[in-house]
Scaffold this motif. Sequence first.
Motif, PDB file in Angstrom:
ATOM      1  N   ASN A   1     -30.835  72.617-149.391  1.00 32.97           N
ATOM      2  CA  ASN A   1     -29.609  72.209-148.709  1.00 32.97           C
ATOM      3  C   ASN A   1     -29.836  70.997-147.809  1.00 32.97           C
ATOM      4  O   ASN A   1     -28.963  70.126-147.685  1.00 32.97           O
ATOM      5  CB  ASN A   1     -29.021  73.365-147.894  1.00 32.97           C
ATOM      6  CG  ASN A   1     -30.007  74.029-146.967  1.00 32.97           C
ATOM      7  OD1 ASN A   1     -31.007  74.579-147.420  1.00 32.97           O
ATOM      8  ND2 ASN A   1     -29.734  73.992-145.676  1.00 32.97           N
TER       9      ASN A   1
ATOM     10  N   HIS B   1     -32.532  78.764-152.625  1.00 37.24           N
ATOM     11  CA  HIS B   1     -31.909  79.803-151.813  1.00 37.24           C
ATOM     12  C   HIS B   1     -32.388  81.207-152.192  1.00 37.24           C
ATOM     13  O   HIS B   1     -32.777  81.460-153.332  1.00 37.24           O
ATOM     14  CB  HIS B   1     -30.387  79.712-151.927  1.00 37.24           C
ATOM     15  CG  HIS B   1     -29.834  78.508-151.218  1.00 37.24           C
ATOM     16  ND1 HIS B   1     -29.901  77.240-151.766  1.00 37.24           N
ATOM     17  CD2 HIS B   1     -29.223  78.374-150.003  1.00 37.24           C
ATOM     18  CE1 HIS B   1     -29.356  76.371-150.920  1.00 37.24           C
ATOM     19  NE2 HIS B   1     -28.952  77.031-149.849  1.00 37.24           N
ATOM     20  N   THR B   2     -32.308  82.073-151.226  1.00 40.14           N
ATOM     21  CA  THR B   2     -32.751  83.451-151.375  1.00 40.14           C
ATOM     22  C   THR B   2     -31.777  84.265-152.224  1.00 40.14           C
ATOM     23  O   THR B   2     -30.578  84.009-152.241  1.00 40.14           O
ATOM     24  CB  THR B   2     -32.850  84.113-149.998  1.00 40.14           C
ATOM     25  OG1 THR B   2     -31.571  84.010-149.355  1.00 40.14           O
ATOM     26  CG2 THR B   2     -33.888  83.431-149.126  1.00 40.14           C
TER      27      THR B   2
ATOM     28  N   HIS C   1     -34.179  84.793-141.809  1.00 42.60           N
ATOM     29  CA  HIS C   1     -33.078  84.235-141.016  1.00 42.60           C
ATOM     30  C   HIS C   1     -31.778  84.115-141.806  1.00 42.60           C
ATOM     31  O   HIS C   1     -30.717  84.518-141.354  1.00 42.60           O
ATOM     32  CB  HIS C   1     -33.494  82.864-140.479  1.00 42.60           C
ATOM     33  CG  HIS C   1     -32.433  82.150-139.714  1.00 42.60           C
ATOM     34  ND1 HIS C   1     -32.152  82.439-138.397  1.00 42.60           N
ATOM     35  CD2 HIS C   1     -31.567  81.169-140.077  1.00 42.60           C
ATOM     36  CE1 HIS C   1     -31.155  81.664-137.987  1.00 42.60           C
ATOM     37  NE2 HIS C   1     -30.792  80.880-138.978  1.00 42.60           N
ATOM     38  N   HIS C   2     -31.858  83.535-143.000  1.00 46.52           N
ATOM     39  CA  HIS C   2     -30.645  83.333-143.797  1.00 46.52           C
ATOM     40  C   HIS C   2     -30.219  84.588-144.538  1.00 46.52           C
ATOM     41  O   HIS C   2     -29.046  84.759-144.848  1.00 46.52           O
ATOM     42  CB  HIS C   2     -30.852  82.195-144.804  1.00 46.52           C
ATOM     43  CG  HIS C   2     -30.994  80.853-144.173  1.00 46.52           C
ATOM     44  ND1 HIS C   2     -32.197  80.176-144.143  1.00 46.52           N
ATOM     45  CD2 HIS C   2     -30.106  80.060-143.528  1.00 46.52           C
ATOM     46  CE1 HIS C   2     -32.030  79.010-143.526  1.00 46.52           C
ATOM     47  NE2 HIS C   2     -30.782  78.922-143.143  1.00 46.52           N
TER      48      HIS C   2
ATOM     49  N   THR D   1     -28.269  85.533-150.162  1.00 48.91           N
ATOM     50  CA  THR D   1     -27.272  84.537-150.568  1.00 48.91           C
ATOM     51  C   THR D   1     -26.292  85.230-151.506  1.00 48.91           C
ATOM     52  O   THR D   1     -26.580  85.437-152.690  1.00 48.91           O
ATOM     53  CB  THR D   1     -27.927  83.335-151.266  1.00 48.91           C
ATOM     54  OG1 THR D   1     -28.969  82.812-150.438  1.00 48.91           O
ATOM     55  CG2 THR D   1     -26.894  82.246-151.541  1.00 48.91           C
TER      56      THR D   1
ATOM     57  N   HIS E   1     -36.069  78.386-148.440  1.00 49.00           N
ATOM     58  CA  HIS E   1     -34.900  78.502-147.566  1.00 49.00           C
ATOM     59  C   HIS E   1     -35.210  79.285-146.295  1.00 49.00           C
ATOM     60  O   HIS E   1     -35.010  78.768-145.198  1.00 49.00           O
ATOM     61  CB  HIS E   1     -33.711  79.097-148.319  1.00 49.00           C
ATOM     62  CG  HIS E   1     -32.397  78.880-147.638  1.00 49.00           C
ATOM     63  ND1 HIS E   1     -32.029  77.661-147.093  1.00 49.00           N
ATOM     64  CD2 HIS E   1     -31.334  79.710-147.426  1.00 49.00           C
ATOM     65  CE1 HIS E   1     -30.802  77.755-146.587  1.00 49.00           C
ATOM     66  NE2 HIS E   1     -30.371  78.980-146.763  1.00 49.00           N
ATOM     67  N   ASP E   2     -35.638  80.521-146.401  1.00 48.81           N
ATOM     68  CA  ASP E   2     -36.119  81.226-145.218  1.00 48.81           C
ATOM     69  C   ASP E   2     -37.563  80.801-144.961  1.00 48.81           C
ATOM     70  O   ASP E   2     -38.401  80.824-145.868  1.00 48.81           O
ATOM     71  CB  ASP E   2     -36.027  82.743-145.401  1.00 48.81           C
ATOM     72  CG  ASP E   2     -34.669  83.282-144.985  1.00 48.81           C
ATOM     73  OD1 ASP E   2     -33.950  82.581-144.246  1.00 48.81           O
ATOM     74  OD2 ASP E   2     -34.317  84.404-145.388  1.00 48.81           O
TER      75      ASP E   2
END
Length: 330
Positions: A119, A214-215, A221-222, A225, A248-249
């Motif tokens: 991102n 992405h997860t 933390h995130h 998804t 991502h995380d």
Amino acid sequence: MFEGGHRLLFLGGLLLWLCMASPATSELQRLQHRAKPDGTLSFLVVGDWGREGNYNQSEVASQMGVIGEKVDIDFVISTGDNFYEDGLTGVDDPAFSKSFADIYTAPSLQKPWYNVLGNHDYRGDVEAQLSPVLKEKDSRWVCFRSFVLDAEIVEFFFVDTTPFVDKYFTDPGEHKYDWKGVEPREEYLSNLLKDVDSALKDSSAKWKIVVGHHTIKSAGHHGVTVELVELLLPILQANDVDLYVNGHDHCLEHITSTDSEIQFITSGGGSKAWRGDIKSWKPEEMKFYYDGQGFLSMNMTGDRADLILYDVFGQVLHKWFISKQLHDTA
């Protein structure tokens, strides 16, 4: 775009297509990387790294060099967020050298780097990272939005996950994203999902590994998804994918699944990490979580994959193997 009921309608249409569509040849870019003469393959996975050497990026890079030599890696995989905070400004952005070429200098790391976009990369000039100009600057750099890497015993399916996330479109805040080549979004995602499904169905490789930024499963933390759980995960489950590997995380994770054979690995510890930022997760699925910096190594044969997570000092944090013959882990 895809919020609430709209996303459900899109998902319903996609599932209908998957049920009715006839097999098709994948249109994803295909690359090849030969395994070693003895049929084995070794590589490193790192994500969320591009900070001009700061936040221990240089230290992680140094240990990657040590381990890379030890296991004789064939290549490196990046799970995205290659350049913070806002991607590259263009092909001549000095951040390419300061965050990549001048950091990963160890002899063992002078191998191809297969990259997906994160991102933060989409907040800059996406076309710059995709440009052959960067490969001319550093021959290791290989980056496409989505592609397949055929490494003989294993096929890797790199998926562009950023366009799946609703909030980047509906609530970007102060951030600006480069959606050239993505809009219209619905068509882009529909075609991408069809291509990924087709490529997985067509694959005869013994191992199938999907790489995204992405997860899908994460206690970081995130977290989860949701869009990928709804749209991408069913395709992975239907096509006997072995591993989903993401960043991502900013942590290191190993999560299994109680409803499929897929294992979920987060390797997002390339630089800045988030100490103490962990959510609860099913204990029967959570095999390992580390809220610090580090990276992953994998050594593969036709029958077995050995995976090790290392910290910033090169110390082994967690290791396990997957046996293809037994469909078991340890």
